[in-house]
Enzyme design. Structure first.
Site, PDB file in Angstrom:
ATOM      1  N   GLU A 171       0.721  -1.528   0.131  1.00 33.04           N
ATOM      2  CA  GLU A 171      -0.092   0.106   0.256  1.00 33.04           C
ATOM      3  C   GLU A 171       0.713   1.278   0.044  1.00 33.04           C
ATOM      4  O   GLU A 171       1.838   0.985   1.049  1.00 33.04           O
ATOM      5  CB  GLU A 171      -1.159   0.132   1.424  1.00 33.04           C
ATOM      6  CG  GLU A 171      -1.525   1.442   1.251  1.00 33.04           C
ATOM      7  CD  GLU A 171      -2.819   1.972   0.324  1.00 33.04           C
ATOM      8  OE1 GLU A 171      -3.491   0.815   0.279  1.00 33.04           O
ATOM      9  OE2 GLU A 171      -2.271   2.489  -0.440  1.00 33.04           O
ATOM     10  N   HIS A 178      -4.628  -1.912  -6.478  1.00 34.60           N
ATOM     11  CA  HIS A 178      -5.679  -1.346  -6.677  1.00 34.60           C
ATOM     12  C   HIS A 178      -5.310   0.248  -6.420  1.00 34.60           C
ATOM     13  O   HIS A 178      -4.951   1.044  -6.009  1.00 34.60           O
ATOM     14  CB  HIS A 178      -6.203  -1.858  -4.755  1.00 34.60           C
ATOM     15  CG  HIS A 178      -7.267  -2.690  -5.296  1.00 34.60           C
ATOM     16  ND1 HIS A 178      -8.007  -2.739  -4.336  1.00 34.60           N
ATOM     17  CD2 HIS A 178      -6.633  -3.468  -5.989  1.00 34.60           C
ATOM     18  CE1 HIS A 178      -8.535  -4.720  -4.271  1.00 34.60           C
ATOM     19  NE2 HIS A 178      -7.424  -4.985  -4.959  1.00 34.60           N
ATOM     20  N   GLU A 214      -8.288  -3.107  -9.744  1.00 35.51           N
ATOM     21  CA  GLU A 214      -9.744  -2.580  -9.246  1.00 35.51           C
ATOM     22  C   GLU A 214     -10.264  -1.936  -9.576  1.00 35.51           C
ATOM     23  O   GLU A 214     -10.613  -1.911 -10.696  1.00 35.51           O
ATOM     24  CB  GLU A 214      -9.378  -2.564  -8.414  1.00 35.51           C
ATOM     25  CG  GLU A 214     -10.914  -2.249  -6.743  1.00 35.51           C
ATOM     26  CD  GLU A 214     -10.236  -0.992  -5.456  1.00 35.51           C
ATOM     27  OE1 GLU A 214     -10.734  -1.615  -3.857  1.00 35.51           O
ATOM     28  OE2 GLU A 214      -9.396  -0.518  -5.817  1.00 35.51           O
ATOM     29  N   GLU A 236     -15.291  -4.609  -1.541  1.00 37.43           N
ATOM     30  CA  GLU A 236     -15.629  -4.026  -0.290  1.00 37.43           C
ATOM     31  C   GLU A 236     -16.115  -2.703   0.155  1.00 37.43           C
ATOM     32  O   GLU A 236     -16.548  -2.635   1.188  1.00 37.43           O
ATOM     33  CB  GLU A 236     -13.846  -3.378  -0.241  1.00 37.43           C
ATOM     34  CG  GLU A 236     -14.010  -2.269  -0.977  1.00 37.43           C
ATOM     35  CD  GLU A 236     -12.398  -1.887  -1.219  1.00 37.43           C
ATOM     36  OE1 GLU A 236     -11.968  -3.094  -1.197  1.00 37.43           O
ATOM     37  OE2 GLU A 236     -11.764  -0.590  -1.393  1.00 37.43           O
TER      38      GLU A 236
HETATM   39  C1  NOJ Z   1      -7.858  -0.265  -0.942  1.00 37.49           C
HETATM   40  C2  NOJ Z   1      -8.354  -1.617  -1.157  1.00 37.49           C
HETATM   41  O1  NOJ Z   1      -8.890  -1.801  -2.220  1.00 37.49           O
HETATM   42  C3  NOJ Z   1      -8.082  -2.616  -0.829  1.00 37.49           C
HETATM   43  O2  NOJ Z   1      -8.416  -3.181  -1.106  1.00 37.49           O
HETATM   44  C4  NOJ Z   1      -7.276  -2.367   1.010  1.00 37.49           C
HETATM   45  O3  NOJ Z   1      -7.433  -3.505   1.604  1.00 37.49           O
HETATM   46  C5  NOJ Z   1      -7.115  -0.500   1.400  1.00 37.49           C
HETATM   47  N1  NOJ Z   1      -7.168  -0.608   0.018  1.00 37.49           N
HETATM   48  C6  NOJ Z   1      -6.070  -1.119   2.436  1.00 37.49           C
HETATM   49  O4  NOJ Z   1      -4.858  -1.284   1.237  1.00 37.49           O
END
Ligand code: NOJ
Ligand code: CA
Length: 703
Positions: free
Chosen positions: A416, A484, A503, A509
């Site tokens: 991330e 993502h 994504e 989510e």
């Molecule tokens: C957004 C992402 O779409 C998700 O899959 C992820 O868990 C969170 N950010 C944290 O990185």
């Protein structure tokens, strides 16, 4: 003599050619290019003799020149291309790339030239701009800036549009279905990732899916987006019905900085009188370059589980380790920090997931929140939040990697970036070295928050270049990628099949922590976002209602359980997650069997029924196998899916049918399902009732 004839020939070309027409190989799609008296380029598109795009302007405005008028047509060439290629993974075993091409060369004085290249397929047309230096070498176009693109898509009427608002940093919106004249982007709900500023009331995202009153399905998008900003669309319904290209800006005055030789992405119009043809189209893939990776053995379609959903559902785990703030990476002694006790990515929990993956035949486990920095992660333009190499004290990298290896399960890395992309680029070599050391073969990247370099956008040229650098670097290191919050895909996985999924849309989510995705969402995504490539949608949520975790919590997944199963077939991806918690699967083991069985790579795909916003039924034949899987989904309305099994070979098949229970309903009774086994043949037509927000998943085995 030969020279004189040639000269005469080109002179005639100069004088006469002001309009050119090219047809698709089957003659259904016709495209005409014209240059007006003022030297303005336009194009028109027809499908089966019906106008699809009325005469529409084309052109680019550069710092050096204006390629929108005053142009001369100096040459025009046509050719035919027909080739069949095999994707490394995909919905079908082989893809025919068959088109007729027209290239017109336009000139401004003698300084600059612009080739416009049209490729006309049976399912639509793509065209792109290729600016270059002209005959007068005093003014080369070696480096130039793009200020604006003037591509119009003039539609023939007030079509129904399936759209999301234009935003430079996010595609994470629920779809709206309105007439073109009723588009009001500013009324849309935001994306929830902190970077969802909507551009304006009349700007929408591409791709947009359209349906005309006279039964045409039209998809307007782009293909092969590299080294250029993404294209949004400005909607004008005051003067006819026109969509105009709107490029995502960068931090400075120009939208793109280019170098010769150069080409824009393809502008694409996919058209048919059948909605199923839009889903079956491979035009966007075909407009991308062939595979650039020499040895693709490391690329494996796969199913995974992860320490992930437990961070999204209420009242459960977290990515961060401690309840502290003001944490700077460089001055932390993590061993001395007291954990809050809700950290998801612990050694023990990871081993539990590895056990579950091994027991049920999953290829990999994603672990999010393993590395330090999550106390400060939520964007807001902070630098140096993550280093991608330092685990929290309760995550023993040696131990979990060793354990995963013993159990024959791979771990999926998580990077991330929190939008701090310069930080990621600086640290990527070290991050990859760590992955190589511990045997990680795939990485999920993330770009939540505002981008650094500050002023750049997720979908602008700088970031498009970044995503490309990451795909290429991962390919060099034999690593598969799932991004993502990137720009939405445009078929680049043909060239870089290590880009398994991304994504770039509103995933499952959102159902855990917002008003969620309405039941029609998954019937629109394949007509829009998925036109450019697979999505990591993360299906398979069996515990739909969030009040299970937290009393009174109103959030919920807006589908039945059976529809969650069907999504593995209808939402194509070579990377599929079984996203729910292992303990929830334990409660529904018979239904979980479908997720265990379903394939992720296919030899054939048949789109049986489809209507954007309403329903989709798709059958797919697993790679190197006789087994077929079918998924049927509906929106908020209950309906009967008609599943004609004539795609099967001769002989007997056993169908295992996972369908909605009698009283199933996405809101009132989402967990009601039935499993039934039946003998079927290729003469069988199944009629299966889908509940409101429901679906059906079928496995068909030769027996
Ligand atoms: C957004 C992402 O779409 C998700 O899959 C992820 O868990 C969170 N950010 C944290 O990185
Ligand atoms: Ca609907």
């Amino acid at each position: 003599m030969k020279r004189i004839v040639l000269l005469l020939g080109s002179l005639l070309t100069v004088l006469c050619l002001q309009a050119e027409t090219v047809y698709s190989p089957n003659g259904n799609v016709k495209v005409t290019f014209e240059l007006s008296e003022k030297g303005e380029p336009t194009y028109t598109v027809w499908y089966k003799n019906k106008e699809v795009i009325k005469p529409s302007c084309m052109g680019l405005k550069l710092n050096m020149d204006d390629f929108t008028d005053g142009l001369k047509l100096i040459e025009s060439k046509t050719s035919t291309f027909d080739e069949t290629w095999e994707p490394v993974w995909g919905e079908v075993k082989s893809i025919r790339n068959h088109y007729n091409e027209l290239v017109v060369t336009l000139e401004h004085i003698d300084w600059y030239q612009l080739d416009i290249r049209f490729r006309v397929y049976n399912d639509g047309v793509g065209f792109r701009y290729e600016p270059r230096s002209g005959r007068n070498t005093a003014f080369p176009l070696t480096y130039y800036e793009v200020f604006e693109e003037n591509t119009e898509f003039r539609l023939t009427g007030n079509h129904t549009a399936f759209w999301i608002p234009g935003a430079y940093d996010s595609n994470e919106f629920a779809y709206e279905t309105t007439l073109l004249s009723d588009i009001h982007a500013l009324t849309c709900n935001g994306s929830g990732i902190g970077t969802n500023k909507i551009v304006g009331d009349k700007t929408i995202q591409s791709p947009v899916m359209l349906k005309s009153d006279d039964g045409l399905y039209i998809n307007v998008f782009e293909a092969a987006l590299v080294d250029y900003p993404a294209m949004m669309l400005d909607v004008d319904t005051q003067n006819g019905y026109c969509l105009t290209s709107h490029l995502v800006p960068g931090a400075t005055h120009a939208v793109a900085y280019m170098q010769e030789p150069s080409a824009t992405p393809w502008r694409t119009i996919i058209v048919s009188d059948k909605a199923t043809d839009i889903l079956a189209s491979n035009m966007i893939l075909n407009l991308n370059e062939p595979c650039a990776i020499e040895n693709t053995d490391f690329i494996k379609p796969q199913k995974y589980i992860g320490i992930w959903w437990e961070m999204h559902v209420p009242n459960h785990s977290s990515w961060d380790y401690a309840s502290i703030s003001g944490v700077r990476l460089k001055d932390m002694d993590w061993q001395a920090v007291k954990p809050h006790g809700r950290h998801g990515a612990t050694t023990e929990n990871t081993k539990r997931y590895i056990d579950f993956a091994a027991k049920h035949g999953f290829d990999a486990v994603l672990v999010e929140g393993w590395n330090v920095g999550w106390e400060e992660w939520a964007g807001r333009w902070k630098e140096e939040v993550f280093d991608f190499v330092t685990p929290y004290p309760d995550f023993d990298l040696d131990a979990v990697s060793e354990y995963a290896k013993e159990k024959g399960v791979k771990l999926i890395m998580h990077h991330e970036t929190s939008g701090s992309v310069t930080n990621y680029e600086r640290r990527m070599d070290e991050a990859i070295a760590l992955m190589k050391k511990y045997g990680y073969e795939a990485v999920k990247t993330g770009y939540v928050g505002k981008i650094i370099p500050r002023g750049e956008h997720h979908d602008g040229q700088w970031m498009v270049q970044h995503y490309q650098r990451v795909v290429e670097k991962m390919a060099q290191n034999k690593i598969m990628l799932n991004a993502h919050e990137p720009v939405r895909p445009t078929g680049l996985h043909r060239t870089y099949p290590n880009l398994l999924a991304c994504e770039a849309a509103r995933g499952n989510e959102f159902n855990a922590w917002s008003h969620g995705n309405p039941p029609e969402h998954e019937t629109i995504l394949p007509f829009t976002r998925l036109m450019g490539g697979p999505m990591d949608y993360t299906p398979g949520i069996f515990q739909q209602k969030m009040d299970y975790y937290q009393a009174g919590n109103p959030c919920q997944v807006h589908t039945t359980l059976a529809k969650q199963l069907a999504l593995y077939v209808t939402m194509y991806s070579p990377l599929q997650m079984a996203a729910d918690l292992p303990e929830n699967y334990e409660r529904f083991m018979d239904a979980f069997q479908f997720i265990k069985d379903v394939a992720v790579d296919w030899d054939d795909t048949q789109v049986l029924e489809a209507e954007p916003g309403d329903y989709i039924t798709i059958a797919r034949k697993a790679k190197n196998s006789d087994t077929w899987f079918v998924g049927a989904i509906t929106d908020e309305n209950s309906r009967t899916a008609t599943i004609d099994l004539s795609f099967l070979d001769k002989g007997n098949y056993t169908a295992t049918i996972y369908k909605d229970g009698k009283n199933a309903h996405w809101e009132k009774n989402p967990q009601s399902y039935q499993i039934e086994t039946k003998k079927v043949k290729n003469t069988t037509v199944l009629k299966i009732k889908l509940a409101a927000g429901g679906g059906c998943a079928i496995k068909l085995e030769k027996k």
